[in-house]
Design a protein around this motif. Structure first.
Motif, short mmCIF file in Angstrom:
data_model
loop_
_atom_site.label_atom_id
_atom_site.label_comp_id
_atom_site.label_asym_id
_atom_site.label_seq_id
_atom_site.Cartn_x
_atom_site.Cartn_y
_atom_site.Cartn_z
N GLY A 129 -2.17 0.70 4.24
CA GLY A 129 -0.74 0.49 4.04
C GLY A 129 -0.08 -0.04 5.30
O GLY A 129 -0.57 0.17 6.41
N GLY A 159 0.81 -1.20 0.00
CA GLY A 159 0.00 0.00 0.00
C GLY A 159 0.85 1.25 0.00
O GLY A 159 2.02 1.24 -0.36
N GLN A 160 0.25 2.35 0.43
CA GLN A 160 0.93 3.64 0.42
C GLN A 160 1.79 3.80 1.68
O GLN A 160 1.27 3.89 2.79
#
Length: 384
Positions: free
Chosen positions: A169, A137-138
């Protein structure tokens, strides 16, 4: 220190009068010996300027010293200083600030031929305090919230770096002392500092601005410090595994191995393995930690396809609910998510997963919202 062979500067001049220029162990080395005559002209001057360009291109060079090592007889007059200054001027014309260049005229040994020796010093590169092990994820990092860049596995992180995970994330960070920290979704962790103190004991300090961290901390030597703060609270660790979470109304700590000391000002509470603590904002620290529920025992599935079956485990009367962690890797980072259940089962219809292999574990939650240690990790196959 590695070496750098730099022919680019020479190519820009359309010639290679020095041959390759190598910067190694603080010394400039050239294929052709540097001449002992001043003033410099022609290829000799081009070569000296190329040395200056090579030094300019070497990031972190702080000072340059030109030593004209001449036999004693040749040092009586000004020839040595004139030669050293000629090289200093040429190196400066190659891009090195003149203020960083110094000259020396040392005597050569009794049987030593004269030589021009160019040396340099470099800034010490900042040592990383952590490395990104795995992420999903981020996940970003930077000096503050406004200056963030995306992270990738293998990236190094330095002191005074803020690591931020977006919703969904997560990442494991391998710390330089051998410990590991997992940052869950919607979190922000400042890596403040990591060094050895005067007693050669490690000092690690981090600040959890929001969200959740899980940590596996290696035991430290006497005098060592491993500390994560959340506002006014500080969790001091002595070789342990724990989870620390910021809440809208305070902080939550759950210790699964070892010992964590939660401090606020002069007050402190030891939180040993199998115990936890929930601290409300603006309230004093509780006098003692409370026991966590035990780890549930998984009943099924232990392997193979899940199909329409439910995830099941042995429940506890004192548990107010359960947290089921799922991920596509055993580190619980890739595709990680947590679901809640009020009974000792979670129906397959509630999972909504992508097809593939999924790892899972479960932990019990008490009336204060504290989670106990997780069960063993098992896996199942989902979908086509």
């Amino acid at each position: 220190m590695g070496s750098l062979s730099l022919s680019l500067a020479l190519a820009l001049l359309g010639a290679a009068p020095c041959g390759d220029i190598v910067l190694e162990d603080g010394i400039v080395r050239t294929v052709r010996a540097l001449p002992l005559t001043a003033p410099l002209a022609g290829e000799d001057l081009v070569c000296a300027r190329a040395v200056g360009q090579a030094l300019k291109a070497r990031r972190g060079v702080r000072t340059v010293t030109v030593a004209a090592r001449l036999p004693v007889a040749a040092r009586v007059g000004p020839e040595g200083q004139r030669l050293a200054e000629a090289y200093a001027q040429a190196i400066a014309s190659g891009g090195v600030p003149k203020a960083r260049i110094s000259t020396l005229v040392p005597a050569a040994g009794p049987r030593e031929a004269g030589a021009v020796v160019i040396s340099f010093t470099e800034r010490r590169a900042k040592r990383p305090v952590a490395r990104v092990s795995v992420l999903d994820g981020q996940v970003t990092a930077g000096p503050d919230e406004a200056q963030q860049r995306p992270l990738r596995p293998g990236d190094d992180l330095h002191a005074s770096t803020l690591v931020v995970t977006g919703q969904g994330g997560s990442t494991w960070l391998d710390l330089a002392d051998g410990s590991r920290v997992k940052l869950l979704g919607g979190s922000a962790l400042m890596l403040k500092e990591m060094y050895l103190n005067a007693r050669l004991a490690r000092v690690v300090r981090m600040d959890l601005l929001r969200g959740d961290v899980e940590a596996d901390v290696i035991p430290g030597t006497p005098g060592a410090t491993f500390e994560i703060t959340t506002g006014a609270l500080a969790a001091g660790v002595r070789g342990t595994s724990f989870r620390l979470q910021t809440l809208a109304g305070g902080t939550k700590l759950e210790t699964t191995e070892g010992l964590v000391e939660l401090r606020e000002g002069a007050a402190s509470v030891p939180v040993k393995a199998g115990f936890g603590l929930k601290v409300s904002k603006g309230q004093p620290l509780p006098k003692a930690a409370m026991p966590l529920p035990p780890a549930p025992k998984v009943e099924g599935p232990l392997r193979g396809p899940l199909g329409d079956a439910a995830l099941t485990w042995a429940g506890f009367d004192e548990a107010q609910g359960y947290r089921v962690d799922l991920a596509q890797d055993a580190e619980f980072v890739i595709g990680a998510r947590s679901l809640t259940a009020t009974t000792a089962r979670l129906e397959s219809s509630a999972l909504k997963l992508d097809a593939g292999k999924w790892f899972w574990r479960v932990s019990a939650v008490n009336a204060d919202g504290l989670s106990g240690p997780t069960s063993k990790v098992y896996a199942f196959d989902w979908g086509g």
